[in-house]
Scaffold this active site. Structure first.
Site, PDB file in Angstrom:
ATOM      1  N   SER A   1       0.851  -1.189   0.000  1.00 41.16           N
ATOM      2  CA  SER A   1       0.000   0.000   0.000  1.00 41.16           C
ATOM      3  C   SER A   1       0.884   1.234   0.000  1.00 41.16           C
ATOM      4  CB  SER A   1      -0.887   0.013   1.244  1.00 41.16           C
ATOM      5  OG  SER A   1      -1.393   1.324   1.428  1.00 41.16           O
TER       6      SER A   1
ATOM      7  N   HIS B   1      -1.332  -1.377  -4.305  1.00 42.27           N
ATOM      8  CA  HIS B   1      -2.574  -1.044  -3.605  1.00 42.27           C
ATOM      9  C   HIS B   1      -2.652   0.468  -3.387  1.00 42.27           C
ATOM     10  CE1 HIS B   1      -5.955  -2.122  -0.902  1.00 42.27           C
ATOM     11  NE2 HIS B   1      -5.521  -1.137  -0.123  1.00 42.27           N
TER      12      HIS B   1
ATOM     13  N   ASP C   1      -4.910   3.569  -1.873  1.00 42.12           N
ATOM     14  CA  ASP C   1      -5.974   3.865  -0.916  1.00 42.12           C
ATOM     15  C   ASP C   1      -6.583   5.231  -1.185  1.00 42.12           C
ATOM     16  OD1 ASP C   1      -6.048   1.559   0.894  1.00 42.12           O
ATOM     17  OD2 ASP C   1      -3.965   2.094   1.296  1.00 42.12           O
TER      18      ASP C   1
ATOM     19  N   MET D   1      -9.211   7.918  -0.150  1.00 40.54           N
ATOM     20  CA  MET D   1     -10.005   8.317   1.026  1.00 40.54           C
ATOM     21  C   MET D   1     -10.555   9.715   0.783  1.00 40.54           C
ATOM     22  SD  MET D   1      -7.529   7.064   4.095  1.00 40.54           S
ATOM     23  CE  MET D   1      -6.652   5.509   4.033  1.00 40.54           C
TER      24      MET D   1
ATOM     25  N   HIS E   1      -8.534   0.797  -3.767  1.00 40.35           N
ATOM     26  CA  HIS E   1      -9.439   0.578  -2.625  1.00 40.35           C
ATOM     27  C   HIS E   1     -10.152   1.895  -2.346  1.00 40.35           C
ATOM     28  CE1 HIS E   1      -9.553  -0.313   2.018  1.00 40.35           C
ATOM     29  NE2 HIS E   1     -10.757  -0.243   1.499  1.00 40.35           N
TER      30      HIS E   1
ATOM     31  N   MET F   1     -12.275   4.138  -0.294  1.00 37.81           N
ATOM     32  CA  MET F   1     -12.876   4.413   1.022  1.00 37.81           C
ATOM     33  C   MET F   1     -13.584   5.752   0.902  1.00 37.81           C
ATOM     34  SD  MET F   1      -9.607   3.092   3.170  1.00 37.81           S
ATOM     35  CE  MET F   1      -8.637   3.158   1.674  1.00 37.81           C
TER      36      MET F   1
ATOM     37  N   MET G   1     -11.254  -6.051   5.716  1.00 41.42           N
ATOM     38  CA  MET G   1     -10.513  -5.012   6.443  1.00 41.42           C
ATOM     39  C   MET G   1     -10.179  -5.533   7.838  1.00 41.42           C
ATOM     40  SD  MET G   1      -9.912  -2.551   4.444  1.00 41.42           S
ATOM     41  CE  MET G   1      -9.032  -1.605   5.709  1.00 41.42           C
TER      42      MET G   1
ATOM     43  N   GLY H   1      -0.618   1.771   9.591  1.00 39.40           N
ATOM     44  CA  GLY H   1       0.083   1.593  10.854  1.00 39.40           C
ATOM     45  C   GLY H   1      -0.775   1.238  12.054  1.00 39.40           C
TER      46      GLY H   1
ATOM     47  N   ASP I   1      -6.392  -6.488   4.575  1.00 46.26           N
ATOM     48  CA  ASP I   1      -5.788  -5.142   4.573  1.00 46.26           C
ATOM     49  C   ASP I   1      -5.819  -4.559   5.979  1.00 46.26           C
ATOM     50  OD1 ASP I   1      -4.974  -2.563   3.965  1.00 46.26           O
ATOM     51  OD2 ASP I   1      -6.697  -2.091   2.692  1.00 46.26           O
TER      52      ASP I   1
HETATM   53  C1  DX5 Z   1      -6.185   1.527   5.739  1.00 47.55           C
HETATM   54  C2  DX5 Z   1      -5.793   1.229   4.316  1.00 47.55           C
HETATM   55  C3  DX5 Z   1      -4.675   0.284   4.218  1.00 47.55           C
HETATM   56  C4  DX5 Z   1      -3.401   0.748   4.861  1.00 47.55           C
HETATM   57  C5  DX5 Z   1      -2.725  -0.453   5.432  1.00 47.55           C
HETATM   58  O1  DX5 Z   1      -7.295   2.324   5.749  1.00 47.55           O
HETATM   59  O2  DX5 Z   1      -6.888   0.691   3.591  1.00 47.55           O
HETATM   60  O3  DX5 Z   1      -4.441  -0.150   2.875  1.00 47.55           O
HETATM   61  O4  DX5 Z   1      -2.510   1.396   3.993  1.00 47.55           O
HETATM   62  O5  DX5 Z   1      -1.628  -0.036   6.152  1.00 47.55           O
HETATM   63  P1  DX5 Z   1      -0.887  -0.974   7.203  1.00 47.55           P
HETATM   64  O6  DX5 Z   1      -0.382  -2.162   6.443  1.00 47.55           O
HETATM   65  O7  DX5 Z   1       0.200  -0.091   7.704  1.00 47.55           O
HETATM   66  O8  DX5 Z   1      -1.893  -1.366   8.249  1.00 47.55           O
HETATM   67 ZN    ZN Z   2      -6.432  -0.307   1.615  1.00 46.96          ZN
END
Ligand code: DX5
Ligand code: ZN
Length: 224
Positions: free
Chosen positions: A10, A35, A37, A39, A68, A70, A139, A147, A177
């Site tokens: 990601s 990947h 993200d 948001m 992904h 969100m 999820m 993190g 994820d």
């Molecule tokens: C969280 C994201 C993830 C995130 C995962 O909302 O969808 O893809 O980047 O990060 P780690 O692997 O650090 O939990």
């Molecule tokens: Zn993600």
């Protein structure tokens, strides 16, 4: 053990001034997907990237882009990401009203379609759309930030969804994820996952290349 375990770094955890270099680095290290993200500051309390960045990364990425979403109302905006070059677009069941229609539109646009669910959403929420997806994303943290700590109940949810698929005679990829590292990876793979997203475990490691190899090896070691 799936003989085609996919690792999807990601880039949320990468240096945003150097996304092309980060992408090339993880590809070189054996990443299978990239990947991304997305948001929107509404569905999740964070704001990241949109179609222009997906489009820009498509020009440099060698591997498929795993987008992904969100976002609130993905029914309205999923097509933007297909048009931007996403190879896979995953929408949240909690945010979508006309889920079957949107998944069909993603596929009709030439991308693969994924459905995802938050840690607080039961597996049964996606039962009706399972036959219409290429991937289920479980999820294992509450979406919004990299993190965070892995939520333990995700392991049983992966197993439950794999069981639902088996009953239907279908084999979508099952991706996990959030909080994935060399300790959690083998556990979710054993439960039925075959695609692993990792952000911090890769990009915050001293040696990101070794981190990717470490996740892959942890799964192989556990499965022999
Ligand atoms: C969280 C994201 C993830 C995130 C995962 O909302 O969808 O893809 O980047 O990060 P780690 O692997 O650090 O939990
Ligand atoms: Zn993600």
């Amino acid at each position: 053990m799936p003989n085609d375990l996919f690792i999807a770094p990601s880039i949320l955890s990468a240096d945003f001034t150097r996304l092309a270099e980060a992408t090339a680095m993880v590809e070189e290290a054996g990443a299978d997907l990239i990947h991304l993200d997305v948001m929107d500051g509404h569905f999740v309390p964070n704001l990241t990237i949109g179609p222009p960045i997906v489009k820009a990364l498509k020009r440099v990425a060698q591997r498929p882009l795993d987008v992904h979403l969100m976002v609130a109302d993905p029914d309205r905006t999923a097509a933007w990401y297909v048009d931007a070059g996403a190879d896979l677009v995953t929408i949240h069941i909690e945010a979508s009203t006309h889920t079957h229609r949107t998944l069909s539109a993603i596929r009709a646009g030439g991308a693969k379609a994924g459905i995802t669910l938050n840690p607080g959403t039961p597996a049964s929420a996606i039962a009706e759309v399972l036959p219409f997806v290429d991937l289920v994303l479980v999820m294992s943290v509450n979406p919004g930030f990299g993190g965070q700590s892995f939520i333990e109940t995700s392991v049983a949810k992966v197993a439950e969804i794999r069981g639902m698929c088996r009953k239907l005679g279908i084999e979508p990829r099952i991706e996990v994820d959030g909080g994935i590292d060399a300790l959690t990876a083998p556990r979710v793979v054993r439960a039925g996952a075959d695609t692993l997203v990792a952000g911090n475990a890769i990009f915050c490691a001293d040696d990101p290349v070794a981190a990717i190899q470490g996740i892959r090896r942890s799964v192989l070691a556990e499965m022999v």
